[in-house]
Design an enzyme around this catalytic site. Structure first.
Site, short mmCIF file in Angstrom:
data_model
loop_
_atom_site.label_atom_id
_atom_site.label_comp_id
_atom_site.label_asym_id
_atom_site.label_seq_id
_atom_site.Cartn_x
_atom_site.Cartn_y
_atom_site.Cartn_z
N GLY A 171 0.82 -1.21 0.00
CA GLY A 171 0.00 0.00 0.00
C GLY A 171 0.85 1.26 0.00
O GLY A 171 1.77 1.42 -0.80
N GLY A 172 0.51 2.17 0.93
CA GLY A 172 1.29 3.40 1.04
C GLY A 172 2.74 3.13 1.35
O GLY A 172 3.63 3.89 0.93
N GLY B 248 21.61 9.93 -33.24
CA GLY B 248 21.05 10.59 -32.06
C GLY B 248 21.59 10.03 -30.76
O GLY B 248 21.63 10.73 -29.74
N ALA B 249 22.01 8.76 -30.78
CA ALA B 249 22.57 8.16 -29.57
C ALA B 249 23.89 8.83 -29.19
O ALA B 249 24.22 8.95 -28.01
CB ALA B 249 22.77 6.67 -29.76
#
Length: 458
Positions: free
Chosen positions: A126-127, A351-352
């Protein structure tokens, strides 16, 4: 006999002997906080108390964590959370939800200002699952479990039959989620991992430029087509026994590690050709981006080892957000102000090349080894595009030789690394057997800076 899950015992195991001083009282809150030292460095620790309502957290437990963070923030020292919590206390209702919200706000306020480390020793639901997720580094012990909803709820909602280990144990987080940075083989190892991390963050040291050099070329094949494992190269680049890899099995085509170089804490980001040829994909971009932001937030210099042919193509990658997630890496490097040195070992294409800490994104220095190549794409691939009509007119048995001839001519005309040096995007070619000292000098000569941003869990 003391319960091995006792929070005071767990805190004592983490801290240097004789330095453990409680800053909150032992009570029924389900939380306990202390301060002490790890390898001589001041830290604050809080721990769930699973012997009280399974470590579930309510308003009183939240106050313990908030108090621990106040002390750590005032003194600007690391804070370590030991987690073993069933989540929010049901009997407190919305009060417990509000309590978790206050805890989360403390974590967020401290993000990027003080190191936050999480040690998960038992089920944390949970939290309680979001607590570690908001911190900088998560170490998961064999009995650690992190999940939002437990197996019973999962079965009632989805019909899936899954146990806690499969749902949120080490195997689940090792390769699938990217949540746990380090998977320990024992609780003792997990504790030692946290101690080592705390020392690397809290005592970053000063770099010694008079360090021993190693011929790192022995770890990299000459051929750009051959795959290899980058770990030996990184291990020899860094001081021995001082490196820790983070997220080793998640997006393994990108290595991220923290260690020391010449005695100074540094972060290392490296393409790993052993996996997917070392190309960048959506997960790798996100993994590296988070690491870059963490290093920058805490003033940790970075070494980037580039050996990359581009981004992984494919519809699956596009749909998984390769552009969006890859942009995170561009943004992280472009925003970073810490010293960061790039080494191109074999090649960096397209782009790498830009994404792996290029000069355009503010790299402190960019070095290349002899015979390294920088280009829009590999020369053979380039001539197949540039001369596709010419190549289409020759027979198949002649095509390969013509491709190689055209590729050699293309490399000569495009300039590669020498052209990159001429225009100032690569500083110099360095020898593999001088790499450690060259990088150390570049880091030592750069002004020490630290980013002014948080470390959002990308």
């Amino acid at each position: 006999m003391t319960d091995p899950k006792d929070p005071e015992l767990r805190i004592a195991k983490l801290l240097d002997p004789g330095t453990n001083h409680l800053i909150t009282e032992r009570d029924q809150s389900g939380m306990l906080a202390a301060r002490g030292k790890i390898k001589g460095n001041e830290v604050v620790v809080f721990a769930s108390d699973p012997t009280v309502q399974g470590g579930a957290l309510g308003p009183d437990g939240a106050k313990v964590i908030v108090e621990a963070y106040k002390v750590a923030m005032v003194e600007q020292i690391p804070v370590i959370g030991i987690w073993h919590s069933g989540g929010a206390r049901l009997r407190d209702g919305v009060l417990s939800l509000h309590a978790f919200g206050e805890v989360f706000q403390s974590f967020i306020t401290a993000s990027g200002k003080i190191p936050q480390l999480s040690l998960v020793l038992g089920p944390t639901a949970g939290g309680g699952a979001y607590g570690p997720a908001l911190t900088d580094v998560v170490v998961l012990a064999p009995e650690g479990r992190i999940f939002v909803t437990g197996p019973d709820v999962v079965k009632s909602v989805t019909g899936e039959n899954v146990d806690m280990a499969k749902l949120g144990g080490p195997e689940a987080h090792k390769k699938n989620s990217g949540l746990a940075h380090i998977i320990a083989s024992s609780e003792e190892e997990a504790i030692e991992d946290i101690r080592k991390l705390a020392s690397l963050f809290a005592n970053q040291g000063h770099i010694d430029v008079k360090l021993e050099d190693v011929d790192l070329a022995q770890f990299v094949p000459d051929s750009r087509k051959r795959v290899y494992e980058v770990h030996p190269l990184v291990e020899e680049l860094l001081d021995h026994d001082e490196s820790m890899e983070l997220l080793a099995d998640w997006a393994p085509n990108m290595l991220t590690a923290i260690g020391r170089l010449g005695g100074r804490t540094v972060g290392v980001i490296a393409n790993n050709p052993k996996h997917l040829g070392g190309v960048l994909d959506a997960a790798a971009g996100e993994k590296a981006a988070r690491f870059v932001r963490m290093c920058d937030a805490f003033g940790i210099p970075m070494v980037v080892i580039a050996d990359v042919s581009g981004f992984l193509p494919g519809a699956g990658q596009e749909w998984e957000g390769a552009v969006r997630r890859g942009a995170k890496l561009l943004h992280a490097f472009g925003e970073a102000v810490v010293p960061r040195v790039t080494l191109i070992t074999r090649h960096a294409y397209g782009g790498a090349y830009v994404a792996m800490n290029s000069r355009a994104l503010g790299a402190t220095k960019v070095f290349a080894w002899p015979n390294a190549d920088v280009a829009v794409m590999g020369s053979v691939a380039a001539v197949r595009v540039l001369h596709r009509r010419l190549l289409a007119d020759v027979s198949a048995d002649q095509r390969e030789n013509m491709e190689l001839e055209l590729a050699a001519k293309h490399e000569q005309e495009s300039g590669g690394v020498q052209r990159a040096i001429e225009i100032g995007v690569v500083d110099s070619v360095i020898e593999p057997n001088k790499t450690r000292s060259e990088i150390a000098r570049a880091i030592a000569a750069a002004p020490h800076r630290r980013g002014s941003h948080g470390n959002i869990p990308l």
